[in-house]
Design a protein around this motif. Structure first.
Motif, PDB file in Angstrom:
ATOM      1  N   LEU A  14       0.826  -1.209   0.000  1.00 17.81           N
ATOM      2  CA  LEU A  14       0.000   0.000   0.000  1.00 17.81           C
ATOM      3  C   LEU A  14       0.860   1.258   0.000  1.00 17.81           C
ATOM      4  N   ASP A  15       1.951   1.244   0.760  1.00 17.92           N
ATOM      5  CA  ASP A  15       2.879   2.385   0.726  1.00 17.92           C
ATOM      6  C   ASP A  15       3.392   2.630  -0.687  1.00 17.92           C
ATOM      7  N   ARG A  16       3.772   1.548  -1.368  1.00 20.87           N
ATOM      8  CA  ARG A  16       4.295   1.673  -2.730  1.00 20.87           C
ATOM      9  C   ARG A  16       3.222   2.198  -3.683  1.00 20.87           C
ATOM     10  N   LEU A  17       1.996   1.682  -3.560  1.00 16.06           N
ATOM     11  CA  LEU A  17       0.911   2.164  -4.420  1.00 16.06           C
ATOM     12  C   LEU A  17       0.672   3.653  -4.213  1.00 16.06           C
ATOM     13  N   LEU A  18       0.660   4.073  -2.969  1.00 17.71           N
ATOM     14  CA  LEU A  18       0.402   5.483  -2.679  1.00 17.71           C
ATOM     15  C   LEU A  18       1.545   6.376  -3.142  1.00 17.71           C
ATOM     16  N   ALA A  19       2.758   5.880  -3.079  1.00 17.06           N
ATOM     17  CA  ALA A  19       3.906   6.670  -3.530  1.00 17.06           C
ATOM     18  C   ALA A  19       3.926   6.798  -5.051  1.00 17.06           C
ATOM     19  N   GLU A  20       3.588   5.704  -5.744  1.00 17.18           N
ATOM     20  CA  GLU A  20       3.686   5.687  -7.206  1.00 17.18           C
ATOM     21  C   GLU A  20       2.390   6.097  -7.894  1.00 17.18           C
ATOM     22  N   ARG A  21       1.257   5.806  -7.280  1.00 18.04           N
ATOM     23  CA  ARG A  21      -0.077   6.073  -7.847  1.00 18.04           C
ATOM     24  C   ARG A  21      -0.171   5.662  -9.322  1.00 18.04           C
ATOM     25  N   PRO A  22       0.092   4.395  -9.595  1.00 17.78           N
ATOM     26  CA  PRO A  22       0.036   3.930 -10.993  1.00 17.78           C
ATOM     27  C   PRO A  22      -1.398   3.897 -11.503  1.00 17.78           C
ATOM     28  N   HIS A  23      -1.536   3.845 -12.827  1.00 17.26           N
ATOM     29  CA  HIS A  23      -2.879   3.768 -13.415  1.00 17.26           C
ATOM     30  C   HIS A  23      -3.484   2.387 -13.210  1.00 17.26           C
ATOM     31  N   GLU A  24      -2.669   1.370 -13.252  1.00 18.44           N
ATOM     32  CA  GLU A  24      -3.141  -0.006 -13.078  1.00 18.44           C
ATOM     33  C   GLU A  24      -2.768  -0.469 -11.676  1.00 18.44           C
ATOM     34  N   VAL A  25      -3.772  -0.645 -10.822  1.00 19.27           N
ATOM     35  CA  VAL A  25      -3.504  -0.998  -9.427  1.00 19.27           C
ATOM     36  C   VAL A  25      -4.159  -2.303  -8.998  1.00 19.27           C
TER      37      VAL A  25
END
Length: 99
Positions: A17-28
């Protein structure tokens, strides 16, 4: 308390979740789904504990809330609810700190 395996699953979900929030990719979808599965694994561990000796009920309630928020982040009408991903991450961080 949770087992070491459940603690590791919670930490893995928190990292994801930390990585997703840092990167905010289009495909999650894949990453968020994996985080939800990890949190569900913690929930399953707590269910066994509650059934075995009745302890950990407050932790189970807490983790059930995190599962609900995480799943709701993935199925918005439009876009992704990043605030719900943040709430899930923050809740996991608080859970791990409380253990």
């Amino acid at each position: 308390m949770i087992t070491p395996k459940a603690r590791q699953a919670a930490a893995a979900a928190l990292d994801r979740l930390d990585r997703l929030l840092a990167e905010r990719p289009h495909e999650v979808h894949a990453d968020l789904s994996e985080a939800v599965r990890s949190i569900a694994g913690v929930r399953d561990d707590l269910i066994q504990q509650v059934r075995a000796d009745g302890s950990g009920r407050h932790l189970l309630d807490w983790v059930n809330q995190l599962v609900s928020v995480a799943v709701s982040a993935e199925f918005p009408v439009t876009g992704l609810h990043w605030d719900r991903v943040e709430k899930t991450r923050d809740g996991l961080r608080a859970l791990l700190a409380a253990l």
